[in-house]
Scaffold this motif. Structure first.
Motif, PDB file in Angstrom:
ATOM      1  N   TYR A   1       0.839  -1.175   0.079  1.00 33.12           N
ATOM      2  CA  TYR A   1       0.028  -0.024   0.010  1.00 33.12           C
ATOM      3  C   TYR A   1       0.842   1.206   0.139  1.00 33.12           C
ATOM      4  O   TYR A   1       0.380   2.317   0.557  1.00 33.12           O
ATOM      5  CB  TYR A   1      -0.870   0.050   1.317  1.00 33.12           C
ATOM      6  CG  TYR A   1      -1.943  -1.106   1.215  1.00 33.12           C
ATOM      7  CD1 TYR A   1      -2.945  -0.986   0.301  1.00 33.12           C
ATOM      8  CD2 TYR A   1      -1.894  -2.407   1.801  1.00 33.12           C
ATOM      9  CE1 TYR A   1      -4.088  -2.144   0.013  1.00 33.12           C
ATOM     10  CE2 TYR A   1      -2.556  -3.559   1.706  1.00 33.12           C
ATOM     11  CZ  TYR A   1      -3.793  -3.243   0.738  1.00 33.12           C
ATOM     12  OH  TYR A   1      -4.808  -4.315   0.657  1.00 33.12           O
ATOM     13  N   ASP A   2       2.102   1.206  -0.580  1.00 37.71           N
ATOM     14  CA  ASP A   2       2.694   2.367  -0.715  1.00 37.71           C
ATOM     15  C   ASP A   2       3.044   3.412   0.347  1.00 37.71           C
ATOM     16  O   ASP A   2       3.021   4.452   0.351  1.00 37.71           O
ATOM     17  CB  ASP A   2       2.338   3.271  -1.942  1.00 37.71           C
ATOM     18  CG  ASP A   2       2.154   2.377  -3.528  1.00 37.71           C
ATOM     19  OD1 ASP A   2       3.090   1.635  -3.449  1.00 37.71           O
ATOM     20  OD2 ASP A   2       1.306   2.494  -3.944  1.00 37.71           O
ATOM     21  N   ASP A   3       3.355   2.712   1.547  1.00 36.42           N
ATOM     22  CA  ASP A   3       3.556   3.372   3.033  1.00 36.42           C
ATOM     23  C   ASP A   3       2.516   4.296   3.436  1.00 36.42           C
ATOM     24  O   ASP A   3       2.554   5.506   3.884  1.00 36.42           O
ATOM     25  CB  ASP A   3       4.887   4.153   2.615  1.00 36.42           C
ATOM     26  CG  ASP A   3       6.144   3.462   2.821  1.00 36.42           C
ATOM     27  OD1 ASP A   3       6.036   2.154   2.757  1.00 36.42           O
ATOM     28  OD2 ASP A   3       7.160   3.923   2.656  1.00 36.42           O
ATOM     29  N   ASN A   4       1.044   3.817   2.823  1.00 36.67           N
ATOM     30  CA  ASN A   4      -0.030   4.589   3.131  1.00 36.67           C
ATOM     31  C   ASN A   4      -0.399   4.311   4.505  1.00 36.67           C
ATOM     32  O   ASN A   4      -1.480   3.389   4.611  1.00 36.67           O
ATOM     33  CB  ASN A   4      -1.000   4.553   1.865  1.00 36.67           C
ATOM     34  CG  ASN A   4      -2.224   5.470   2.405  1.00 36.67           C
ATOM     35  OD1 ASN A   4      -2.330   6.397   2.933  1.00 36.67           O
ATOM     36  ND2 ASN A   4      -3.488   4.944   2.069  1.00 36.67           N
ATOM     37  N   PHE A   5       0.250   4.828   5.627  1.00 38.44           N
ATOM     38  CA  PHE A   5      -0.010   4.156   6.657  1.00 38.44           C
ATOM     39  C   PHE A   5      -1.332   4.552   7.256  1.00 38.44           C
ATOM     40  O   PHE A   5      -1.424   6.011   7.728  1.00 38.44           O
ATOM     41  CB  PHE A   5       1.038   4.543   7.766  1.00 38.44           C
ATOM     42  CG  PHE A   5       2.525   4.046   7.354  1.00 38.44           C
ATOM     43  CD1 PHE A   5       2.624   2.805   7.108  1.00 38.44           C
ATOM     44  CD2 PHE A   5       3.374   4.756   7.069  1.00 38.44           C
ATOM     45  CE1 PHE A   5       3.756   2.282   6.665  1.00 38.44           C
ATOM     46  CE2 PHE A   5       4.631   4.167   6.718  1.00 38.44           C
ATOM     47  CZ  PHE A   5       5.008   3.125   6.398  1.00 38.44           C
ATOM     48  N   VAL A   6      -2.506   3.716   7.647  1.00 38.81           N
ATOM     49  CA  VAL A   6      -3.573   3.983   8.178  1.00 38.81           C
ATOM     50  C   VAL A   6      -3.656   3.190   9.565  1.00 38.81           C
ATOM     51  O   VAL A   6      -3.950   1.955   9.627  1.00 38.81           O
ATOM     52  CB  VAL A   6      -4.710   3.838   7.213  1.00 38.81           C
ATOM     53  CG1 VAL A   6      -6.008   4.026   7.986  1.00 38.81           C
ATOM     54  CG2 VAL A   6      -4.478   4.458   5.868  1.00 38.81           C
ATOM     55  N   GLY A   7      -3.822   3.997  10.621  1.00 37.55           N
ATOM     56  CA  GLY A   7      -4.089   3.230  11.853  1.00 37.55           C
ATOM     57  C   GLY A   7      -2.773   2.412  12.357  1.00 37.55           C
ATOM     58  O   GLY A   7      -2.836   1.464  13.265  1.00 37.55           O
ATOM     59  N   THR A   8      -1.518   2.674  11.874  1.00 41.89           N
ATOM     60  CA  THR A   8      -0.195   1.958  12.346  1.00 41.89           C
ATOM     61  C   THR A   8       0.433   2.542  13.279  1.00 41.89           C
ATOM     62  O   THR A   8       1.263   1.812  13.732  1.00 41.89           O
ATOM     63  CB  THR A   8       0.403   1.433  11.235  1.00 41.89           C
ATOM     64  OG1 THR A   8       0.921   2.608  10.472  1.00 41.89           O
ATOM     65  CG2 THR A   8      -0.420   0.532  10.232  1.00 41.89           C
ATOM     66  N   GLU A   9       0.310   3.735  13.636  1.00 43.79           N
ATOM     67  CA  GLU A   9       1.369   4.370  14.363  1.00 43.79           C
ATOM     68  C   GLU A   9       0.705   4.767  15.877  1.00 43.79           C
ATOM     69  O   GLU A   9      -0.234   4.939  16.166  1.00 43.79           O
ATOM     70  CB  GLU A   9       1.496   6.058  13.955  1.00 43.79           C
ATOM     71  CG  GLU A   9       1.994   5.900  12.497  1.00 43.79           C
ATOM     72  CD  GLU A   9       2.889   5.144  11.858  1.00 43.79           C
ATOM     73  OE1 GLU A   9       4.100   5.358  12.374  1.00 43.79           O
ATOM     74  OE2 GLU A   9       2.624   4.184  11.206  1.00 43.79           O
ATOM     75  N   LEU A  10       1.464   3.929  16.933  1.00 42.25           N
ATOM     76  CA  LEU A  10       1.315   4.510  18.176  1.00 42.25           C
ATOM     77  C   LEU A  10       1.830   5.752  18.954  1.00 42.25           C
ATOM     78  O   LEU A  10       2.929   6.221  18.311  1.00 42.25           O
ATOM     79  CB  LEU A  10       1.954   2.986  19.011  1.00 42.25           C
ATOM     80  CG  LEU A  10       1.270   1.718  18.430  1.00 42.25           C
ATOM     81  CD1 LEU A  10       2.062   0.465  19.163  1.00 42.25           C
ATOM     82  CD2 LEU A  10      -0.213   1.711  18.532  1.00 42.25           C
ATOM     83  N   ASN A  11       1.344   5.954  20.118  1.00 36.51           N
ATOM     84  CA  ASN A  11       1.701   7.203  20.738  1.00 36.51           C
ATOM     85  C   ASN A  11       3.134   7.179  21.174  1.00 36.51           C
ATOM     86  O   ASN A  11       3.316   6.260  22.305  1.00 36.51           O
ATOM     87  CB  ASN A  11       0.742   7.470  21.854  1.00 36.51           C
ATOM     88  CG  ASN A  11       0.762   8.602  22.575  1.00 36.51           C
ATOM     89  OD1 ASN A  11       1.880   9.362  22.424  1.00 36.51           O
ATOM     90  ND2 ASN A  11      -0.081   9.153  23.371  1.00 36.51           N
ATOM     91  N   GLN A  12       4.033   7.876  20.801  1.00 34.04           N
ATOM     92  CA  GLN A  12       5.293   7.805  21.268  1.00 34.04           C
ATOM     93  C   GLN A  12       5.532   8.442  22.567  1.00 34.04           C
ATOM     94  O   GLN A  12       6.447   8.486  23.328  1.00 34.04           O
ATOM     95  CB  GLN A  12       6.158   8.580  20.527  1.00 34.04           C
ATOM     96  CG  GLN A  12       6.301   7.913  19.034  1.00 34.04           C
ATOM     97  CD  GLN A  12       7.485   8.278  18.120  1.00 34.04           C
ATOM     98  OE1 GLN A  12       8.438   8.787  18.655  1.00 34.04           O
ATOM     99  NE2 GLN A  12       7.343   8.149  16.807  1.00 34.04           N
ATOM    100  N   GLY A  13       4.537   9.119  23.092  1.00 34.29           N
ATOM    101  CA  GLY A  13       4.605   9.647  24.611  1.00 34.29           C
ATOM    102  C   GLY A  13       4.209   8.780  25.622  1.00 34.29           C
ATOM    103  O   GLY A  13       4.345   9.117  26.867  1.00 34.29           O
ATOM    104  N   VAL A  14       3.645   7.657  25.596  1.00 33.21           N
ATOM    105  CA  VAL A  14       3.495   6.695  26.375  1.00 33.21           C
ATOM    106  C   VAL A  14       4.734   5.946  26.930  1.00 33.21           C
ATOM    107  O   VAL A  14       5.774   5.676  26.306  1.00 33.21           O
ATOM    108  CB  VAL A  14       2.465   5.492  25.918  1.00 33.21           C
ATOM    109  CG1 VAL A  14       2.206   4.381  26.664  1.00 33.21           C
ATOM    110  CG2 VAL A  14       1.259   5.861  25.303  1.00 33.21           C
ATOM    111  N   GLU A  15       4.841   6.108  28.246  1.00 31.36           N
ATOM    112  CA  GLU A  15       6.005   5.405  28.936  1.00 31.36           C
ATOM    113  C   GLU A  15       5.467   4.146  29.787  1.00 31.36           C
ATOM    114  O   GLU A  15       5.126   4.435  30.897  1.00 31.36           O
ATOM    115  CB  GLU A  15       6.512   6.349  29.812  1.00 31.36           C
ATOM    116  CG  GLU A  15       7.029   7.691  29.047  1.00 31.36           C
ATOM    117  CD  GLU A  15       8.443   7.404  28.516  1.00 31.36           C
ATOM    118  OE1 GLU A  15       9.095   6.378  28.880  1.00 31.36           O
ATOM    119  OE2 GLU A  15       8.941   8.196  27.991  1.00 31.36           O
TER     120      GLU A  15
END
Length: 593
Positions: free
Chosen positions: A501-515
């Motif tokens: 899908y040509d790097d069309n990221f839908v719903g794949t990224e998570l919150n980088q602020g979570v520890e």
């Protein structure tokens, strides 16, 4: 004798030795749970019923003992659907108790009402509803026996207005049946095939672990000098240190196992249903030996020949069948090509061991795909998943029980850990539920408090079950160690996106602020965040030591780069086609807006 319905229920549980229950307390089952302390039954009050069911699965898989999953009728019970189906495909005997809305109001759409029997019809190996208060003990006894006989979860559904009734009954009889041993003719034919084989290969599945057949399969393998592969997600089905052990087939498994089974002229599939996902090509090798003679042994006749054409079908217990096959082998069995076979097995194992150590990164093997190269360039100082798994493998104690989860980083680790005994590797199974790693290892530790345990999950899957962090710090919960792979993405789906899908990221990224390490601290547990293999080795070694000696539960947050391994479903994915075309301009306002 006279007793209440809840007393009858408890007495049947005691007859079967079911002394652990997992769930969330609810009014529909309080007449039973009120008696748990007096009965010697421990109720593990989890944070979510889905996790409770997976903990019950982990408990049984680690111990071989049955536990009970129970919750409030309606929404409490619907939360059991995923773990119960997981237990079904993990062949886990589990008692599912589903208190039902009261008979006097059912059908009126009352509070917390749902058709619970219909809900689990395709989820359990057996189900039955109590039709009269006087039959509570009889039905419960039968449901428990069916769970054992069918090696899966079984459901008893009981209307909540059947409690607190006084009944006059005789407690039912516990009837234990001998497990099937396999037909004598089939055993003879299978032994003849193995005796004449020039390159026999044994494939051990879940039935070998469940049936205690590892030792029997070892003796059979040694007589034949037959290499032994393990089925996907059953790495503990044969001792990893044995010279004939080839490791697991399937996704990200052992290349050595794949290369060796491809050469087989006879395959003994012992205690496995040969799930099609477990024999998919790997590392570019389409390894299943289609011309080999296949002997399939499974205790469930319905699953024999379901996915592969068989030459000898044996319905029976893996241990008893393996023992009979050994006794029926010709004296010369295994002699044909023995020396060359042993030499090739050693060479193939050694070559793969060296290759596995050298595989530090994931490659971009598909034309035009550069994701892994970009990930390394973007975060050059971060560990790769394989760096982490090498450090983990070398840090785990020999007798450890581990759980794994669904996801790219856990899947990459499929080839790394080895085990000397069964009931040591708790993978999610072929239902594939995210969020399995944490609750499963909690259940395993409850069942095996004197054994070190370590759970694994990616940050996406861990987010589904992390609410158990609020439960497992209570004083009566035993300590665990949990490793969270932190790459800030849903890796498996992101891999699909990079390829098709040509790097069309839908719903794949998570919150980088979570520890997650800080959340562990906030829950009264110990949180550690690591960025290097050296820090990971130290943290894991310390966590296991503190788990065993000091009662400390530790969550280790392992920060990785964003490299991605092979996709789960290369067999099921294709590049999309654009035909009619999609445009934002076609979006209309809703009618009632």
């Amino acid at each position: 004798m006279k007793m209440t319905t809840e007393e009858a229920f408890i007495k049947v549980l005691q007859m079967h030795g079911i002394d652990n229950a997992f769930g969330i307390i609810g009014s529909a089952m309080m007449p039973i749970s009120d008696l748990f302390p007096d009965a010697g039954i421990k109720f593990w009050d989890c944070a979510h019923e889905c996790n409770a069911g997976m903990s019950a699965d982990g408990y049984t898989r680690a111990t071989g003992k049955m536990s009970m999953a129970i919750a409030q009728n309606g929404p409490g019970i619907t939360n059991f659907v995923t773990p119960v189906k997981t237990a079904y495909w993990n062949h886990t005997p589990m008692l599912l108790v589903t208190p039902q809305a009261a008979n006097k109001s059912i059908g009126q759409g009352g509070f917390q009402e749902i058709k619970q029997m219909a809900l689990f019809e395709d989820m359990v190996a057996y189900q039955e509803e109590v039709r009269d208060p006087s039959r509570v003990a009889e039905v419960l006894n039968r449901v428990i026996e069916q769970a054992w006989r069918l090696c899966g979860p079984a459901q008893i559904n009981i209307p909540r207005d059947y409690w607190t009734k006084v009944i006059d009954i005789d407690l039912p009889q516990v009837v234990q049946l001998e497990r099937p041993r396999g037909g004598s003719d089939a055993i003879e034919r299978a032994a003849a095939l193995l005796s004449e084989a020039k390159f026999p290969v044994i494939l051990n599945g879940a039935g070998v672990v469940i049936g205690g057949a590892i030792e029997a399969s070892r003796l059979l393998a040694e007589k034949l000098d037959s290499p032994v592969c393990c089925n996907y997600q059953h790495n503990d089905a044969f001792p990893g240190s044995h010279e004939l052990s080839m490791g697991p087939l399937g996704y990200n498994g052992s290349k050595a196992a794949m290369e060796i089974i491809a050469k087989a002229d006879v395959v003994l599939a012992l205690g496995t249903r040969l799930n099609p996902f477990s024999t998919l090509p790997g590392y570019g090798i389409n390894y299943w030996p289609t011309e080999a003679k296949l002997i399939q042994v499974d205790i469930n006749a319905d699953r024999i020949g379901l996915t592969k054409r068989v030459d000898v079908a044996i319905q029976g217990d893996a241990k008893m069948v393996a023992e009979q096959l050994l006794s029926k082998l010709a004296k010369s069995a295994g002699d044909a090509g023995r020396a060359d076979r042993k030499s090739l097995v050693k060479l193939t194992k050694d070559r793969w061991a060296q290759e596995l150590v050298s595989m530090e990164h994931e490659e971009d093997n598909d034309p035009g795909i550069t994701w892994n190269e970009r990930a390394r360039d973007r975060e050059p100082d971060r560990m790769s998943p394989r760096n982490a798994w090498l450090a983990i493998r070398d840090s785990l104690p020999e007798d450890v029980i581990i759980s794994s989860d669904i996801g790219n980083n856990c899947a990459i680790g499929n080839a790394y850990p080895t085990f000397e005994k069964g009931r040591k590797y708790l993978a999610p199974g072929l239902f594939g539920p995210c969020g399995y790693g944490l609750p499963a290892i909690l259940g395993a530790k409850i069942g095996c408090p004197d054994v070190p345990v370590v759970g694994f999950a990616g940050d996406g899957a861990f987010g589904i079950s992390m609410n158990e962090m609020t439960a497992c710090g209570r004083n009566d919960w035993p300590p665990i160690t949990m490793v969270i792979f932190r790459n800030y993405q849903w890796g498996a789906e992101k891999r699909n996106t990079t390829l098709w899908y040509d790097d069309n990221f839908v719903g794949t990224e998570l919150n980088q602020g979570v520890e997650y390490a800080k959340i562990a601290d906030a829950c009264g547990l110990k949180g550690v965040k690591v960025f290097t293999t050296e820090a990971l080795t130290e943290a894991l070694t310390t966590a296991v030591k503190e788990q065993m000696n000091d009662g400390v539960t530790t969550f280790i947050e392992v920060v990785l780069n964003q490299e991605l391994g092979e996709p789960f479903r290369r067999d099921a994915m294709t590049a999309p086609n654009k035909v009619a075309g999609i445009s934002k301009d076609d979006m209309r306002a809703q009618r009632n807006a």
